[in-house]
Structures are given as structure tokens and as C-alpha cells.
Design a protein around this motif. Structure first.
Motif, PDB file in Angstrom:
ATOM      1  N   ARG A 132       0.836  -1.207   0.000  1.00  0.00           N
ATOM      2  CA  ARG A 132       0.000   0.000   0.000  1.00  0.00           C
ATOM      3  C   ARG A 132       0.863   1.246   0.000  1.00  0.00           C
ATOM      4  NH1 ARG A 132      -1.964   3.539  -1.402  1.00  0.00           N
ATOM      5  NH2 ARG A 132      -3.904   4.581  -0.907  1.00  0.00           N
ATOM      6  N   ASN A 160       4.002  -1.423   4.094  1.00  0.00           N
ATOM      7  CA  ASN A 160       2.896  -2.236   4.613  1.00  0.00           C
ATOM      8  C   ASN A 160       2.347  -3.097   3.481  1.00  0.00           C
ATOM      9  OD1 ASN A 160       1.833  -0.045   3.295  1.00  0.00           O
ATOM     10  ND2 ASN A 160       0.539   0.644   4.967  1.00  0.00           N
ATOM     11  N   HIS A 162      -0.022  -6.149   1.685  1.00  0.00           N
ATOM     12  CA  HIS A 162      -1.308  -6.830   1.640  1.00  0.00           C
ATOM     13  C   HIS A 162      -1.127  -8.113   0.833  1.00  0.00           C
ATOM     14  CE1 HIS A 162      -4.030  -3.249   2.754  1.00  0.00           C
ATOM     15  NE2 HIS A 162      -2.772  -2.866   2.940  1.00  0.00           N
ATOM     16  N   HIS A 164      -2.753 -11.018  -1.262  1.00  0.00           N
ATOM     17  CA  HIS A 164      -3.962 -11.328  -2.016  1.00  0.00           C
ATOM     18  C   HIS A 164      -4.121 -12.840  -2.138  1.00  0.00           C
ATOM     19  CE1 HIS A 164      -4.083  -7.132  -4.157  1.00  0.00           C
ATOM     20  NE2 HIS A 164      -4.290  -7.065  -2.855  1.00  0.00           N
ATOM     21  N   CYS A 176      -4.830 -15.031   3.208  1.00  0.00           N
ATOM     22  CA  CYS A 176      -4.617 -13.629   2.890  1.00  0.00           C
ATOM     23  C   CYS A 176      -4.038 -12.962   4.136  1.00  0.00           C
ATOM     24  CB  CYS A 176      -5.914 -12.948   2.450  1.00  0.00           C
ATOM     25  SG  CYS A 176      -7.217 -12.959   3.720  1.00  0.00           S
ATOM     26  N   SER A 177      -3.754 -11.647   4.035  1.00  0.00           N
ATOM     27  CA  SER A 177      -3.009 -11.091   5.167  1.00  0.00           C
ATOM     28  C   SER A 177      -2.749  -9.602   5.017  1.00  0.00           C
ATOM     29  CB  SER A 177      -1.651 -11.807   5.264  1.00  0.00           C
ATOM     30  OG  SER A 177      -0.805 -11.179   6.205  1.00  0.00           O
ATOM     31  N   ILE A 178      -2.277  -9.035   6.108  1.00  0.00           N
ATOM     32  CA  ILE A 178      -1.579  -7.761   6.074  1.00  0.00           C
ATOM     33  C   ILE A 178      -0.259  -7.968   6.810  1.00  0.00           C
ATOM     34  CG2 ILE A 178      -3.626  -6.303   5.922  1.00  0.00           C
ATOM     35  CD1 ILE A 178      -3.377  -5.833   8.934  1.00  0.00           C
ATOM     36  N   CYS A 210     -11.268 -13.534   3.322  1.00  0.00           N
ATOM     37  CA  CYS A 210     -10.413 -13.196   2.189  1.00  0.00           C
ATOM     38  C   CYS A 210     -11.300 -12.959   0.969  1.00  0.00           C
ATOM     39  CB  CYS A 210      -9.434 -14.333   1.891  1.00  0.00           C
ATOM     40  SG  CYS A 210      -8.258 -14.665   3.221  1.00  0.00           S
TER      41      CYS A 210
END
Length: 228
Positions: A132, A160, A162, A164, A176-178, A210
Motif C-alpha cells: 500500500r 505495509n 497486503h 492477495h 490472505c493477510s496484512i 479473504c
């Protein structure tokens, strides 16, 4: 009756998963860490940083790639114009006494462009998505408001991430995640690639909520299970 009830329960859970609603007992999380070592340059086309993943047993030995969309930037053949474009459009100067520095945001703050994408891969295990904000900090060591070559040798990097779900595969299929990462970027010689080192990175993976496409065939598949 028992088989039909089990089939109906499975169908409801399957439908919930496809509609991004977690089913009790199926939701999971895991935290993974990583470090990276690689090279790249903002002055080349494409803007690509790539190299080795140095930690995490499911990703080592592995390869990472971070790419910044440079559509509309001056060509790599005119490096002076390209660098001036980058500094003018993505960096801002903070003149706070004692902490003078430039912060560069990719994408530019308040914008979605240029898109920054990333990929990790190792032996069929894959993760990927967007960054991001990729933030580059250049410290103004002599406090003169001009970016000098020696100041480019000691830059800070933060981002940061992300994850997918459609880019997750292998042991990470369906996750999925951050996450975040921190490190350094060193440009010792304008004629050579920059050295990127991420010494602290982490992803908080989950297998629920997700975003995935809901295919037209979903309802038919659920009805078949429900009616068995």
C-alpha cells in the motif's frame, strides 16, 4: 438422514466460505517472519527490486520481487530527468531542526498510483499482493536541503504489505493477510544497482474473510451437495 444432514451442513459451510463469511471451526491464523536481500534501481525500467528470501522455512531458499509501475516516468536513458521526476513527485522534505530528511511514498500519498506489487516464491509456495505504501527515507546529514550521493548510501525503507488470496499457493493456498517490513536501501554508486536489505518483516496470515470472486457455478454446486 445422517448423511443428508452432514451434506447440508457442509453445503452451508461451503457457501459461507465462498461468500467471505467464516465458518466456525475453519478459521485459522498464523504469523510468519521474513528477511530479504536484493538489488534494484528506481532509474531502470522496469523499477524492479529482487533477490533472496533469507528466513522462514517454507520460503527458504526463495526469491522475492518488488516492482513499481513507472508508467509515465521519463525514460531510463535520461537518468537525470527520471531522478528529478521521482524526487519532485514522490518525496517531501521535512526541515525540522535535528531531523532533516526526505520521505518518499510509493504510491504518492492520497493516490493509488504508481502501483507497487510484491511476490515471494519457493518450491511451489507462493505469496504476493500489493504494498500500500513503500516509504523511502533519505536523511539530510549536512542539512542543506540537497540530496547528496553519500546520503543515498544510508536510506531507510518501510512498507505495509497486503497478501492477495489469488496469489497464495502451496502451503499458503487460501490465505490472505496484512503485514509490514523495515530495512535499508544503499546507493553507493549511481552507476550500480541499489542494495535493498529487509531485516525485519512479518505477515499475519488468515484463512477467513479473504476476498475471492463468487463464480456463477457456486449455487449449482451447493444445490447438488444439499440434495444428496
Amino acid at each position: 438422514m445422517i448423511e443428508k444432514a452432514c451434506g447440508r451442513a457442509f453445503a452451508v459451510c461451503l457457501l459461507s466460505a465462498l461468500l467471505i463469511i467464516p465458518c466456525a471451526g475453519l478459521a485459522g491464523t498464523q504469523a510468519i517472519s521474513f528477511t530479504l536481500d536484493g538489488m534494484g534501481s528506481f532509474l531502470e525500467n522496469p523499477v524492479l527490486f529482487e533477490g533472496m528470501i533469507n528466513s522462514n522455512p517454507d520460503l527458504t531458499p526463495g526469491w522475492f520481487m518488488i516492482e513499481i509501475d513507472d508508467t509515465g516516468w521519463p525514460p531510463e536513458t535520461d537518468k537525470t530527468a527520471r531522478w528529478n521526476h521521482i524526487v519532485t513527485n514522490f518525496f517531501t522534505y521535512d526541515a525540522t531542526p535535528g531531523g532533516e530528511h526526505w520521505d518518499g511514498y510509493f504510491p504518492a500519498q492520497g493516490s493509488q498510483f504508481p502501483v507497487v506489487t510484491w511476490h515471494f516464491s519457493s518450491s511451489g509456495n507462493r505469496l504476493g499482493g500489493i504494498i500500500r505504501y513503500l516509504i523511502i527515507t533519505i536523511y539530510d546529514s549536512d542539512k542543506d536541503g540537497v540530496i547528496d550521493q553519500d546520503e543515498l548510501a544510508n536510506q531507510a525503507v518501510a512498507g505495509n504489505l497486503h497478501v492477495h488470496i489469488e496469489q497464495s499457493d502451496g502451503v499458503y493456498f487460501g490465505w490472505c493477510s496484512i503485514g509490514s517490513m523495515n530495512g535499508t536501501l544503499a546507493n553507493f554508486d549511481p552507476g550500480l544497482p541499489d542494495i535493498l536489505a529487509i531485516y525485519s518483516g512479518s505477515l499475519n496470515l488468515r484463512d477467513f474473510s479473504c476476498a475471492v470472486p463468487v463464480e456463477q457455478r457456486t449455487w449449482g454446486a451447493v444445490k447438488m451437495i444439499y440434495s444428496e
